[in-house]
Design a protein around this motif. Sequence first.
Motif, PDB file in Angstrom:
ATOM      1  N   LYS A  65       0.623  -1.437  -0.092  1.00  0.00           N
ATOM      2  CA  LYS A  65      -0.112   0.157  -0.109  1.00  0.00           C
ATOM      3  C   LYS A  65       0.991   1.175  -0.208  1.00  0.00           C
ATOM      4  CE  LYS A  65      -2.909  -2.012   2.723  1.00  0.00           C
ATOM      5  NZ  LYS A  65      -3.646  -1.587   4.268  1.00  0.00           N
ATOM      6  N   LEU A  88     -11.556   7.990   2.330  1.00  0.00           N
ATOM      7  CA  LEU A  88     -11.418   6.903   2.597  1.00  0.00           C
ATOM      8  C   LEU A  88     -13.162   6.452   1.838  1.00  0.00           C
ATOM      9  CD1 LEU A  88     -11.257   7.235   6.732  1.00  0.00           C
ATOM     10  CD2 LEU A  88     -10.401   5.663   4.701  1.00  0.00           C
ATOM     11  N   ARG A 134      -5.478   6.976   5.379  1.00  0.00           N
ATOM     12  CA  ARG A 134      -4.981   5.059   5.305  1.00  0.00           C
ATOM     13  C   ARG A 134      -3.484   5.306   5.611  1.00  0.00           C
ATOM     14  NH1 ARG A 134      -6.573   3.709  -0.422  1.00  0.00           N
ATOM     15  NH2 ARG A 134      -9.151   4.655  -0.552  1.00  0.00           N
TER      16      ARG A 134
END
Lengths: 225, 229
Positions: A65, A88, A134
């Motif tokens: 990620k 999000l 995130r």
Amino acid sequence: MIVLRDVVQQYGGRVVLEIPELRFVPGRRYGLIGENGSGKTTLIRMLAGTSRPTSGRIEGLEGKKVGYLPQSPYAFSFSVLENVALALDGGRDAKEIARKALVVVGMESLMEARGDRLSGGEAQRMALARVLMRSYNVLLLDEPTSSTDVRSMDLIENTLREYVQKTQCTLIFSTHAPAQALRLADEVLYLEKGRLVEQGPAQALFHSPQDERTKAFLRHWSLNS
Amino acid sequence: MIKQVLELLFGVDPELRQIIGVTLRMSVMSTLISALIGIPWGVAMGANQFKGKAIISRITNTLMGLPPVVAGLIVFLILSRSGPLGKLSLLYSVSAMVIAQVVLISPIIAGMTANIVSLRAPSINETCAGIGIFGWKRLWLTIKECRIPFVTTVLAGFGRSIAEVGAVQMVGGNIQFKTRVMTTAIMMQTNMGHFEMAVALGVVLLIISFVINSLVHRIQEQTQRDRTA
């Protein structure tokens, strides 16, 4: 580990970055320093995947990620809160988490303001709050404090320290302020004209640089700061 | 002459009202269809990098400058009895005029849209990539950010549509009470020496053009204010 092998980037036949080999160890913080046009942004954009190298390979990012904050992040014309919640994917708790993220970067009073009406520094803080919504394995930041004042810079650096500690991500950032690299990074990389000149632990590189070019750059910087 | 022009403008001349009605119907329809074709075409060109983009951009730019009589000729040949769509018997109808205008206006809207999108897309794409937004959601955000300039693009298309004469004359035939529009009527009335009717129609055209330009100007001012506020 992220490994760059024989990476070359050319624009219009001009080589803007040439790195035979470079390794980034997971969980460490790397600061890229160098003059404008040294290849910092090109390197970060390639790691982010928004620019492909003309030749060579980047290994170790598959399935990871990766978060990325560009040098001029886009501020959408809706509210600051919605801008941040965007990260999000509009989930149910997105706005609540976004609210907390904006408090962290000192923007609680601007939540309802339009994103495209913020000043450069405010937009940068908003974009940082957005990207930090995130958790990532690798976080790439291209000059995250280029438009901010000293107070905001402290706030952003503290926020980044806490984020990295919490997520244990690999942080790679470029900065126009070498002192910031000294404060934030475990390792500093000095780039010049698209080539990696010197790399080493932050304290060592700043206090006893080995390469003449690094010495000249740091001397010039210390004279002007 | 001024008295006659005013009588025509504020009177109940059935032909004038009919001409204005056909003109508006044709222009609104052709602008809407052109927007439906031109905006996605322009967004696809402006927001993405793909193989063949350069050639598609060049074709679009060429079509933006397509002479109306050439567009009229192409549509005429397609819709004429011996043409591929001759069976539809559309020649000399408002539909034929709409088709000719769509051929002319779609590339204009596409080209303008592509320019607008290409200014914002690189920054939006980078930002979205950084927070894991890709595909349709990214495209939707790009379109949303460009919505106000899109309105000016569509209005520019409408302006072009309402002022067009060559193509509509060729495929519409300027038939009284059927396909006669303001521009073709002005041309015909001038040739016949009926200047009152020509001037009255010219005044209506100018008023519509002024309203469209005012709207475009207002939107651009608002956009500028939003950016600098």
